[in-house]
Write an enzyme that holds these catalytic residues in place. Structure first.
Site, PDB file in Angstrom:
ATOM      1  N   HIS A   1       0.824  -1.198   0.000  1.00 26.88           N
ATOM      2  CA  HIS A   1       0.000   0.000   0.000  1.00 26.88           C
ATOM      3  C   HIS A   1       0.871   1.267   0.000  1.00 26.88           C
ATOM      4  O   HIS A   1       0.618   2.221  -0.733  1.00 26.88           O
ATOM      5  CB  HIS A   1      -0.883  -0.077   1.243  1.00 26.88           C
ATOM      6  CG  HIS A   1      -1.578   1.174   1.565  1.00 26.88           C
ATOM      7  ND1 HIS A   1      -2.656   1.601   0.843  1.00 26.88           N
ATOM      8  CD2 HIS A   1      -1.340   2.114   2.487  1.00 26.88           C
ATOM      9  CE1 HIS A   1      -3.046   2.758   1.330  1.00 26.88           C
ATOM     10  NE2 HIS A   1      -2.268   3.087   2.330  1.00 26.88           N
TER      11      HIS A   1
ATOM     12  N   CYS B   1       6.776  -6.352 -21.575  1.00 26.10           N
ATOM     13  CA  CYS B   1       5.741  -5.614 -20.844  1.00 26.10           C
ATOM     14  C   CYS B   1       5.874  -5.812 -19.338  1.00 26.10           C
ATOM     15  O   CYS B   1       4.993  -5.426 -18.585  1.00 26.10           O
ATOM     16  CB  CYS B   1       4.351  -5.993 -21.338  1.00 26.10           C
ATOM     17  SG  CYS B   1       3.956  -7.722 -21.090  1.00 26.10           S
TER      18      CYS B   1
HETATM   19  C1  PEP Z   1       4.789 -10.205 -16.393  1.00 21.35           C
HETATM   20  O1  PEP Z   1       4.668 -11.324 -15.882  1.00 21.35           O
HETATM   21  O2  PEP Z   1       5.897  -9.679 -16.620  1.00 21.35           O
HETATM   22  C2  PEP Z   1       3.617  -9.410 -16.770  1.00 21.35           C
HETATM   23  C3  PEP Z   1       3.730  -8.320 -17.479  1.00 21.35           C
HETATM   24  O3  PEP Z   1       2.409  -9.806 -16.333  1.00 21.35           O
HETATM   25  P1  PEP Z   1       1.917  -9.710 -14.809  1.00 21.35           P
HETATM   26  O4  PEP Z   1       2.884  -8.835 -14.074  1.00 21.35           O
HETATM   27  O5  PEP Z   1       0.538  -9.141 -14.866  1.00 21.35           O
HETATM   28  O6  PEP Z   1       1.936 -11.132 -14.369  1.00 21.35           O
END
Ligand code: PEP
Ligand code: MG
Length: 547
Positions: free
Chosen positions: A180, A478
């Site tokens: 948090h 990502c």
């Molecule tokens: C990841 O695993 O790097 C990703 C982008 O997905 P999440 O963090 O939502 O698992």
């Protein structure tokens, strides 16, 4: 001068006096009748509700509301009633109260990740109920001068009650990157360091420097140290502010800079931060509190809002990645021994409920209605067969750009065959790191292992990127790794073509990439691959990039 290290979760360098917050924990017997206990619980719920209404930080408000609801939960009232059965004054009601909370605690803990971190919120309700009964409620924290707030742990009620005008930085001994405190600090742009175990040595009145980017707290810093940290921070910010427009290296090689989002408001922030599109829309975040599956029409409306916020841009949507650290009540119904390795993400299609198909239908519909350049990818793909199955289903609904997340070692090792089945890939470096290193991504004790700079992780990425290049498939990143400017250069050098990150990180990555050319990115990627540890890779790459 003494240094304390933790996890930097919100950047910025400040110097100020410590204001130490200590929670009242009642450590003596507290007598009471069952009625008095229930009245105390009611008073705590009412107080939390009042604080929720008064809170001007959205995330604090949400957590306070959730806490107030727990305190009013009939199952909790019943659990207390089952432990304090006689209408008498018990000599000490603390064990009964804590025991009544234990069932809820265990349920949250077993969910792991984000939910396990919420156990602190639950403990706080129990502590407050006991303090209410004993008449030892701690008063509000009054800040009369700019201060660095130091605490063992900061509860949502603490942060909601703080006068943020006087809050220079937050330093807490507990908590991880998703705690948090980290979320609130990033939202407000206040430097913050969490997981700083030695913070307990700091007392009110101590003067400290906090570097929230590098996770450092320095007691009695000398002028040269402060100057070094401030200059470095200022330079990073200035570089970020100086570059606008699409992502490019200094030799004009394009690197698509996209944003991660999980809500309509994130999509709006992404557009405001100049993102070239959304590189990861985490759809499961829309449904974390849903007891039942939203209808196709309801989903169409939600996706339409997201697509409208990013009108004219590419949007990469991930199908539901429910499970593990993101359980969705209507999908994850079976308790699992080891949820990170369980039936999560694409694996939920094994249940045969058709949830993913309805989601694909809604996504395709919303994209058609809004003329969106929609790309859809599936999470937790392991095998070429899974990739082919997903691609066939998505194409049935007319989705033109179909991809997969590369976030398991299996998918990275088989990237030549997995990517051959789809149009693009996206490296989920958060999960890829946890699975390559066999270390829970949310366990702060393992943060040295869950570091995407680790050459073991980079070698997995390199394998996937080489195969993506051979197959001419765009491959993005990502995970959080994309938001680290130096690591971003390494990833580009390995062959990654786009980077997707939290909107707040975009300016800095854009600014840094504009200072390096492709040859340098390739050079540092080879240096990082050849290192023996994450620290070595980071240090050797930094030496080149900052020279
Ligand atoms: C990841 O695993 O790097 C990703 C982008 O997905 P999440 O963090 O939502 O698992
Ligand atoms: Mg993932």
């Amino acid at each position: 001068m003494s240094s304390f290290n933790g996890i930097g979760v919100s950047p910025g360098v400040v110097v100020g006096e410590v204001h130490r917050i200590r929670h009242t924990v009642v450590d003596h017997e507290v007598p009471g009748t069952p009625r008095q206990v229930l009245d105390a619980l009611e008073a705590v719920a009412a107080d939390l509700e009042r604080r929720a209404i008064a809170a001007d930080i959205e995330v604090a408000r949400e957590v306070l509301q959730a806490q107030a609801m727990i305190a009013q939960d009939p199952a909790l009232v019943e659990a207390i009633g089952a432990r304090l059965t006689d209408d008498i004054t018990y000599p000490d009601v603390r064990p009964a109260i804590r025991d009544a909370f234990s069932g809820f605690r265990a349920a949250l803990e077993s969910l792991g990740g984000y939910f396990a971190e919420r156990v602190h919120d639950l403990d706080e309700i129990a502590d407050r109920t006991i303090a209410e009964l004993s008449g030892e409620k701690s008063g509000p924290v009054i800040l009369s001068a700019p201060s660095v707030i130091v605490a063992d742990d900061l509860t949502p009620a603490d942060t909601a009650a703080l006068d943020m005008r006087y809050c220079l930085a937050l330093v807490v001994a507990k908590g991880g990157p998703t705690s948090h405190t980290a979320i609130v600090a990033r939202g407000l742009g206040i430097p913050a360091v969490v997981g700083c175990n030695d913070a307990e040595q700091l007392e009110s009145g101590d003067v400290v420097m906090v570097d929230g980017r590098h996770g450092l707290v320095e007691r009695n810093p000398d002028e040269a140290t402060v100057l070094h940290h401030k200059t470095r921070e200022d330079a990073l910010r200035a570089r970020a502010a100086a570059v606008t427009g699409p992502g490019r290296l200094s030799d004009s090689t394009p690197v698509n800079l996209l944003a991660n989002a999980g809500s309509v408001s994130d999509a709006v922030s992404a557009a405001n931060a100049g993102a070239e599109g959304i590189g990861l829309f985490r759809t499961e975040l829309l449904f974390l509190s849903r007891e039942t599956e939203p209808s196709v029409d309801e989903q169409v409306a939600l996706y339409t809002d997201v697509f409208t916020a990013m009108a004219g841009h590419k949007v990469v949507v991930r199908t539901l990645d429910a499970g593990s650290d993101k359980p969705v009540p209507f999908l994850n119904t079976v308790p699992e021994e080891n949820p990170a390795l369980g039936v999560r993400g694409w694996r939920l299609t094994r249940n045969g409920t058709g949830v993913m198909r309805r989601q694909l239908q809604a996504l395709a519909q919303a994209a058609t209605d809004t003329h969106t350049d929609l790309w859809v990818m599936a999470p937790m793909i392991d095998t070429p067969a899974e990739a082919a199955d997903f691609a066939a289903q998505a194409r049935e609904f007319g989705i033109r750009h179909v991809g997969v997340m590369i976030e398991t070692p299996a998918a990275a090792l088989l990237a030549d065959k997995v990517l051959a089945e789809v149009d693009f890939g996206s490296l989920g470096t958060n999960d890829l790191t946890q699975y390559v290193m066999a270390a829970d991504r949310l366990d702060a004790r393992l943060s040295d292992l869950t570091d995407s700079w680790h050459p073991a992780v980079l070698r997995a990425i390199s394998l996937a990127a080489t195969n993506a290049t051979t197959l001419a498939r765009p491959l993005g990143v990502c995970g959080e790794a994309a938001a680290d400017p130096h690591l971003a250069a390494v990833l580009v050098g390995l062959g990654v073509t786009s980077l997707s990150m939290a909107p707040v990180a975009l300016a800095e990555v854009r600014g840094f990439l504009a200072t390096v050319d492709r040859a340098t990115c390739i050079e540092v990627s080879q240096i990082a691959l050849a290192a023996s540890s994450a620290e070595e890779a980071k240090a050797m790459v930094s030496a080149v990039l900052e020279s």
